[in-house]
Design an enzyme around this catalytic site. Sequence first.
Site, PDB file in Angstrom:
ATOM      1  N   ARG A 177      35.609  32.779  38.873  1.00 41.87           N
ATOM      2  CA  ARG A 177      36.629  33.809  38.633  1.00 41.87           C
ATOM      3  C   ARG A 177      38.018  33.368  39.073  1.00 41.87           C
ATOM      4  O   ARG A 177      38.843  34.175  39.497  1.00 41.87           O
ATOM      5  CB  ARG A 177      36.243  35.123  39.316  1.00 41.87           C
ATOM      6  CG  ARG A 177      34.919  35.698  38.885  1.00 41.87           C
ATOM      7  CD  ARG A 177      34.869  35.994  37.375  1.00 41.87           C
ATOM      8  NE  ARG A 177      33.578  36.546  37.013  1.00 41.87           N
ATOM      9  CZ  ARG A 177      32.543  35.818  36.604  1.00 41.87           C
ATOM     10  NH1 ARG A 177      32.661  34.503  36.494  1.00 41.87           N
ATOM     11  NH2 ARG A 177      31.400  36.383  36.285  1.00 41.87           N
ATOM     12  N   CYS A 226      33.776  44.492  36.869  1.00 40.29           N
ATOM     13  CA  CYS A 226      33.539  44.430  38.312  1.00 40.29           C
ATOM     14  C   CYS A 226      34.864  44.533  39.071  1.00 40.29           C
ATOM     15  O   CYS A 226      35.828  43.841  38.751  1.00 40.29           O
ATOM     16  CB  CYS A 226      32.827  43.138  38.690  1.00 40.29           C
ATOM     17  SG  CYS A 226      31.091  43.101  38.189  1.00 40.29           S
TER      18      CYS A 226
END
Length: 301
Positions: A177, A226
């Site tokens: 990420r 998320c």
Amino acid sequence: MRIEDPKFVAALRELEVELRPTSSLSELTSLSIGGVTDLLRIKKHESIPGLLGLLDSHGVPHRFLGGGSNLLVSDGELPWVVLQLASANPDVVLEGNFAQVDAAADLGRTVTYCAKHDLGGMEGLIGVPGTVGGALRMNAGAYGMQIGSYVREVKLHRAAARRIEILRGEQISFEYRHTSFAPDDMMLAVKLELPSKPYKEILQGIRICNEKRRSSQPLGQKSAGCIFKNPPGASAGRMIDELGLKGLSRGDARVSDRHANFFVNAGKASAKDMLGLIADVRERVHSTFKVELEHEVVIWA
């Protein structure tokens, strides 16, 4: 922020930049949260250096908006304008195992298009909302794969150099990420090298990923995916769930009953509501597990 100077507006037209006054970012983000500002739609990559020079010369701050799927924007009148790429047509061009993709292209549509031409590898991304550019910036991934594995070149506007450059895949760091792109670099296009795979086999993988998502994520609700990154060797969602925080709310901002790391806008949640809920959950996780959760959602406050 408003652009009202007639000379400024005329200069935008010369650059083939469309001005959309008083745009609500709540209509451009998957959370349906965000204040109001002027939106500048860029039709030609070559216009970007001139546009940024124009903004600088007039002292107009700006931010880049992709698909708005991983973004929480503050409420009210925003103190900067928003720049957004208009998608090219065609936005995906295939040559052998290589796919040249415009950064403004829809990620799911791109995965499907490549699959229909027997190019796989990205099945896990089929349900990830947003644009290819956004996926590049955060190195989007799911079910054991990440987009960075297939990147061979990226065309981008380098904010520091104020010019358009092409970076080879090995010049870019892709981590969980996270990438080595600067925050104000603007993704323009990417060349992906994808493995050959029969369409029926890719389709089966897509179906499996979709079924997993339907069973574990609040797909019918407004969310930004998320909220927190998973700490090394741990799961943010599992820690939140173990604290019994599913359903915890602040105003219309709520921890999903289906997936504890998804926070949803259950009605007319404000950015203040969502930020308060995020801070509350983060503090409770730290108090119990001594873990500082890091945001995966991008926050424009």
